[in-house]
Design an enzyme around this catalytic site. Structure first.
Site, PDB file in Angstrom:
ATOM      1  N   CYS A   2       0.832  -1.205   0.000  1.00  0.00           N
ATOM      2  CA  CYS A   2       0.000   0.000   0.000  1.00  0.00           C
ATOM      3  C   CYS A   2       0.869   1.258   0.000  1.00  0.00           C
ATOM      4  O   CYS A   2       2.012   1.231   0.447  1.00  0.00           O
ATOM      5  CB  CYS A   2      -0.856   0.020   1.252  1.00  0.00           C
ATOM      6  SG  CYS A   2      -1.815  -1.469   1.474  1.00  0.00           S
ATOM      7  N   ARG A  27       5.175   0.312  -6.172  1.00  0.00           N
ATOM      8  CA  ARG A  27       5.122  -0.536  -4.981  1.00  0.00           C
ATOM      9  C   ARG A  27       4.180  -1.721  -5.162  1.00  0.00           C
ATOM     10  O   ARG A  27       4.219  -2.665  -4.394  1.00  0.00           O
ATOM     11  CB  ARG A  27       4.654   0.285  -3.776  1.00  0.00           C
ATOM     12  CG  ARG A  27       5.668   1.311  -3.314  1.00  0.00           C
ATOM     13  CD  ARG A  27       5.076   2.214  -2.255  1.00  0.00           C
ATOM     14  NE  ARG A  27       4.751   1.498  -1.037  1.00  0.00           N
ATOM     15  CZ  ARG A  27       5.517   1.443   0.028  1.00  0.00           C
ATOM     16  NH1 ARG A  27       6.662   2.084   0.036  1.00  0.00           N
ATOM     17  NH2 ARG A  27       5.161   0.765   1.091  1.00  0.00           N
ATOM     18  N   TRP A  74      -2.971  -2.664  -1.577  1.00  0.00           N
ATOM     19  CA  TRP A  74      -2.549  -4.007  -1.990  1.00  0.00           C
ATOM     20  C   TRP A  74      -3.272  -4.945  -1.040  1.00  0.00           C
ATOM     21  O   TRP A  74      -2.983  -4.979   0.159  1.00  0.00           O
ATOM     22  CB  TRP A  74      -1.037  -4.116  -1.845  1.00  0.00           C
ATOM     23  CG  TRP A  74      -0.411  -5.326  -2.434  1.00  0.00           C
ATOM     24  CD1 TRP A  74      -0.057  -5.523  -3.742  1.00  0.00           C
ATOM     25  CD2 TRP A  74      -0.025  -6.523  -1.743  1.00  0.00           C
ATOM     26  NE1 TRP A  74       0.516  -6.758  -3.897  1.00  0.00           N
ATOM     27  CE2 TRP A  74       0.555  -7.395  -2.689  1.00  0.00           C
ATOM     28  CE3 TRP A  74      -0.105  -6.953  -0.423  1.00  0.00           C
ATOM     29  CZ2 TRP A  74       1.033  -8.652  -2.363  1.00  0.00           C
ATOM     30  CZ3 TRP A  74       0.380  -8.209  -0.089  1.00  0.00           C
ATOM     31  CH2 TRP A  74       0.948  -9.039  -1.060  1.00  0.00           C
ATOM     32  N   GLY A 101      -0.426  -1.331   6.546  1.00  0.00           N
ATOM     33  CA  GLY A 101      -0.135  -2.232   7.662  1.00  0.00           C
ATOM     34  C   GLY A 101      -1.295  -3.195   7.885  1.00  0.00           C
ATOM     35  O   GLY A 101      -2.182  -3.326   7.033  1.00  0.00           O
ATOM     36  N   GLU A 488      20.178 -15.731  -7.946  1.00  0.00           N
ATOM     37  CA  GLU A 488      19.612 -14.408  -8.196  1.00  0.00           C
ATOM     38  C   GLU A 488      19.064 -14.314  -9.629  1.00  0.00           C
ATOM     39  O   GLU A 488      17.990 -13.746  -9.861  1.00  0.00           O
ATOM     40  CB  GLU A 488      20.677 -13.333  -7.933  1.00  0.00           C
ATOM     41  CG  GLU A 488      20.313 -11.915  -8.311  1.00  0.00           C
ATOM     42  CD  GLU A 488      19.076 -11.352  -7.615  1.00  0.00           C
ATOM     43  OE1 GLU A 488      18.529 -11.998  -6.711  1.00  0.00           O
ATOM     44  OE2 GLU A 488      18.636 -10.273  -8.038  1.00  0.00           O
ATOM     45  N   LYS A 492      15.248 -13.386 -10.664  1.00  0.00           N
ATOM     46  CA  LYS A 492      14.958 -12.262 -11.563  1.00  0.00           C
ATOM     47  C   LYS A 492      14.050 -12.711 -12.698  1.00  0.00           C
ATOM     48  O   LYS A 492      13.063 -12.065 -13.011  1.00  0.00           O
ATOM     49  CB  LYS A 492      16.285 -11.745 -12.124  1.00  0.00           C
ATOM     50  CG  LYS A 492      16.560 -10.306 -12.194  1.00  0.00           C
ATOM     51  CD  LYS A 492      16.673  -9.478 -10.975  1.00  0.00           C
ATOM     52  CE  LYS A 492      15.713  -9.690  -9.866  1.00  0.00           C
ATOM     53  NZ  LYS A 492      16.170  -9.292  -8.578  1.00  0.00           N
ATOM     54  N   GLU A 495      10.394 -13.686 -11.466  1.00  0.00           N
ATOM     55  CA  GLU A 495       9.496 -12.651 -10.938  1.00  0.00           C
ATOM     56  C   GLU A 495       8.962 -11.714 -12.013  1.00  0.00           C
ATOM     57  O   GLU A 495       7.860 -11.198 -11.867  1.00  0.00           O
ATOM     58  CB  GLU A 495      10.096 -11.892  -9.749  1.00  0.00           C
ATOM     59  CG  GLU A 495      11.231 -10.965 -10.033  1.00  0.00           C
ATOM     60  CD  GLU A 495      11.746 -10.276  -8.768  1.00  0.00           C
ATOM     61  OE1 GLU A 495      10.976 -10.042  -7.834  1.00  0.00           O
ATOM     62  OE2 GLU A 495      12.944  -9.961  -8.728  1.00  0.00           O
ATOM     63  N   HIS A 511      22.130 -35.536  -8.771  1.00  0.00           N
ATOM     64  CA  HIS A 511      21.459 -36.061  -7.577  1.00  0.00           C
ATOM     65  C   HIS A 511      19.946 -35.873  -7.648  1.00  0.00           C
ATOM     66  O   HIS A 511      19.262 -35.985  -6.638  1.00  0.00           O
ATOM     67  CB  HIS A 511      22.034 -35.402  -6.320  1.00  0.00           C
ATOM     68  CG  HIS A 511      23.496 -35.692  -6.156  1.00  0.00           C
ATOM     69  ND1 HIS A 511      23.953 -36.871  -5.627  1.00  0.00           N
ATOM     70  CD2 HIS A 511      24.586 -34.990  -6.519  1.00  0.00           C
ATOM     71  CE1 HIS A 511      25.281 -36.874  -5.640  1.00  0.00           C
ATOM     72  NE2 HIS A 511      25.682 -35.729  -6.191  1.00  0.00           N
TER      73      HIS A 511
HETATM   74  O1  M6R Z   1      13.871  -4.066   0.483  1.00  0.00           O
HETATM   75  P1  M6R Z   1      14.507  -5.399   0.738  1.00  0.00           P
HETATM   76  O2  M6R Z   1      15.898  -5.493   0.205  1.00  0.00           O
HETATM   77  O3  M6R Z   1      14.438  -5.829   2.166  1.00  0.00           O
HETATM   78  O4  M6R Z   1      13.627  -6.428  -0.091  1.00  0.00           O
HETATM   79  C1  M6R Z   1      13.868  -7.797  -0.013  1.00  0.00           C
HETATM   80  C2  M6R Z   1      13.089  -8.544  -1.058  1.00  0.00           C
HETATM   81  O5  M6R Z   1      11.717  -8.357  -0.869  1.00  0.00           O
HETATM   82  C3  M6R Z   1      13.453  -8.098  -2.477  1.00  0.00           C
HETATM   83  O6  M6R Z   1      14.816  -8.241  -2.726  1.00  0.00           O
HETATM   84  C4  M6R Z   1      12.664  -8.931  -3.522  1.00  0.00           C
HETATM   85  O7  M6R Z   1      13.086 -10.266  -3.493  1.00  0.00           O
HETATM   86  C5  M6R Z   1      12.811  -8.336  -4.920  1.00  0.00           C
HETATM   87  N1  M6R Z   1      11.543  -8.305  -5.583  1.00  0.00           N
HETATM   88  C6  M6R Z   1      13.734  -9.096  -5.777  1.00  0.00           C
HETATM   89  O8  M6R Z   1      13.856  -8.562  -7.051  1.00  0.00           O
END
Ligand code: M6R
Length: 613
Positions: A2, A27, A74, A101, A488, A492, A495, A511
């Site tokens: 949010c 966000r 959200w 929140g 990573e 990427k 997502e 394995h």
């Molecule tokens: O703001 P933060 O670094 O704490 O966020 C952690 C994860 O939520 C953030 O890295 C998330 O995995 C990303 N979407 C990855 O691209």
């Protein structure tokens, strides 16, 4: 997650609120709304869907007020719908509230309010807040100037959970009251204008003079005044900070997406992260945290705790810390760490990494560690973020605002900063590591120009993206730090492209995972460690002989005849290799998602900062 934007000043509020909400779109959200006070009454417009729809709604032009609050939601409690969108009004329409929140005891509060004669029109937890405020306002027999503040204060004392709220009242049409606990909120000032936001970029167009609220703060805001209170409703003083990010740094510039812009910003971000820490012929400058030799000598274990990409940065630096400091390091996912009762005491050091500094699990893990006697270091990109106010020491990455949900420049900056921190620890401990330290320092300084070489060579990546964009499963493999980068790369891709992908240590394939390899499955291998070149290429041969197509990201001499797709990256110290090997894979994820026509900056179901569990 949010987003909140509020305004009180002398200009028409609605365009400022809408502009702020547009800046917070990154966000992630599913509905949007705005409330102002028109002719003494609260006027509210909200809808499911995009801020643009709110902006185009026929009633928006009717809003002339110079005060207002707004929100992007959200969904947590109740589906995305106009009824569940914020702002929420009490059933008598005296107060309007936007809230970030979760109110954990809302059912209990709702039952209490229903018994007191209140009714509800949404499924949200938030709706109890305006009704509680109205309840306390109505039973207060006083009629002094603090009646609104008192009612809000009494209401928040009843709330369990997390909140950042902004409240409008028809009884005080020139005032907004805000309060926070475990959810971020800032106030910006520009002469006789006041701006409220859950995230600084929402108001950077108007001011960079920002008050960052602490947990328990409650603030009464009018055009000309800010009155700060603590959790006991005692007046307190607060100082604003000048934020060095400018409005342009949170714009897309000439790039089609924030993610692409941020990938290209990596050379600059890494340079800024290094800043003045590397001093020729001297030890690294970490005078901002001042950690003593006697303290470090007593540390028996370091835990690096984070979520998502930040956790992957931790995986990359574990071997660097172990090699340079001789202290064992464990890397933990924050949501697991906080509940697994790790062995923590004054001899353990906790390093929490969070780009946003607002990730609920990471903050909770840090607080637990502190409560158990451990010192904590926060690595964050956001000045004044919640985690930085909880930690014993804070180090900033200085990567500039990261807007895209898919984290890119934060990752490479975090690895850079943590490598410097490992060097600093070795230097404080006076360990005989001069050779490796000198080599790492020199190589860190060369990373920006090496990253630029990759960024200027994207055609092969674009071609490969076209080849694989219709795939349903993609595998990333590597050994050691190449596996860390593979983790990573896989995150990427999944997502933003919604292609299922997994990462494996190359040696683990046999394995189990190799059972999934069949004709035309794509396997992407990373090979940057000369010692492991033969073993890694053998693993790739094994998948090729089962029909897989491969792409290899490498800076080694890989046999071109055996492997049709090889993408070369510059040579680099093996400890720093993920900073370079991830860049073509960030670009690959980007171009695959783009090829599929997906909304790269706003992937489905994801939010930039995860401020709830
Ligand atoms: O703001 P933060 O670094 O704490 O966020 C952690 C994860 O939520 C953030 O890295 C998330 O995995 C990303 N979407 C990855 O691209």
């Amino acid at each position: 997650m949010c987003g909140i934007v509020g305004y009180v000043g002398k200009k028409k509020a609605s365009p400022i609120l809408i502009n702020g909400l547009l800046k917070l779109e990154y966000r992630g959200y599913d509905s949007a709304g705005i409330a102002t006070i028109e002719n003494g009454n609260i006027f509210c417009i909200k809808n499911k869907g995009r801020v643009k729809e709110l902006q185009n709604s026929k009633d928006i032009d009717k809003l002339n007020s110079t005060i207002g609050i707004s929100h992007t939601r959200w969904a947590t409690h109740g589906k995305p719908s106009s009824a569940n969108a914020h702002p929420h009004l009490d059933c008598h329409k005296n107060f309007a509230v936007v809230h970030n929140g979760i109110i954990e005891n809302y059912i209990e509060l709702k039952n209490f309010l229903i018994n007191a004669g209140y009714s509800f029109s949404s499924e949200t937890d938030t709706e109890v807040i305006p009704n509680l405020i109205d309840y306390y306002y109505s039973i207060d027999k006083e009629s002094g100037p603090d009646k609104f503040v008192n009612a809000v204060h009494k209401a928040i004392l009843d709330l369990k959970g997390s909140y950042a709220i902004a409240v409008l009242s028809k009884y005080e049409p020139d005032t907004i009251i805000v309060a926070r606990k475990d959810s971020p909120l800032v106030i910006g000032i520009n002469n006789d204008e006041k701006f409220i936001a859950s995230d600084i970029p929402a108001i950077l167009d108007y001011t960079n003079n920002i008050f960052i609220l602490d947990d328990g703060d409650l603030v009464k805001i009018t055009q000309n005044n800010l009155t700060f209170y603590n959790k006991n409703l005692e007046k307190i003083d607060k100082k604003s900070k000048i934020i060095t990010w400018d409005a342009k740094s949170s714009d897309k510039g000439n790039f089609e997406h924030y993610m692409l812009k941020e990938i290209y910003e990596q050379p600059t971000a890494i340079r800024e992260t290094i800043g003045t820490r590397i001093v020729p012929n001297k030890k690294c400058d970490f005078s901002d945290i001042n950690i003593s030799k006697s303290y470090l000598s007593e540390i028996s274990r370091i835990y690096i705790v984070a979520c998502g990409t930040a956790m992957h940065a931790g995986v990359c630096v574990k071997p660097i810390f172990e090699k340079l400091t001789n202290i064992p390091v464990e890397v933990d996912i924050a949501s697991e760490f906080r509940y697994r009762e790790p062995l923590i005491d004054s001899h353990t050091l906790i390093i929490c990494i969070s780009q946003s500094g607002e990730t609920a699990d990471t903050i909770a893990a840090l607080k637990n560690a502190k409560a158990n006697g451990s010192k904590t270091i926060a690595i964050s990109n956001v000045i004044g973020s919640s985690i930085t106010r909880e930690a014993d020491y804070t180090l900033y990455t200085h990567a500039g605002p990261e807007i895209a949900v898919a984290s890119t420049k934060a990752y490479t900056s975090q690895i850079t900063l943590l490598t410097l921190l490992a060097i600093h620890f070795a230097e404080v401990l006076d360990l005989p590591k001069t050779e490796i330290i000198d080599s790492l320092k020199n190589e860190l300084l060369e990373i920006p120009s090496k990253a630029n070489i990759i960024l200027e060579n994207v055609d092969a990546i674009k071609d490969f993206a076209k080849k694989i964009c219709k795939e349903t499963d993609i595998f990333f493999i590597g050994r050691g730090l190449d596996y860390a980068a593979a983790m990573e790369a896989s995150l990427k891709l999944k997502e933003i492209s919604y292609i299922h992908s997994d990462s494996y240590q190359s040696g683990e394939l046999k394995h189990g995972p190799i059972a999934l390899i069949e004709e035309d499955v794509t396997v992407i291998g990373i090979i940057t460690d000369r010692r492991l070149l033969d073993k890694s290429t053998s693993n790739l041969q094994e998948v090729i002989s089962r029909g897989a197509k491969t792409l290899i990201i490498t800076n080694q001499d890989v046999d071109k005849k055996a492997f049709p797709y090889i993408y070369n990256i510059p040579k680099i110290h093996p400890f720093l290799s993920p900073i370079l090997s991830i860049i073509p894979l960030q670009l690959l994820a980007y171009y695959v998602a783009k090829e599929k026509g997906l909304d790269v900056d706003k992937p489905r179901n994801l939010a930039k900062s995860v401020t709830v569990e």
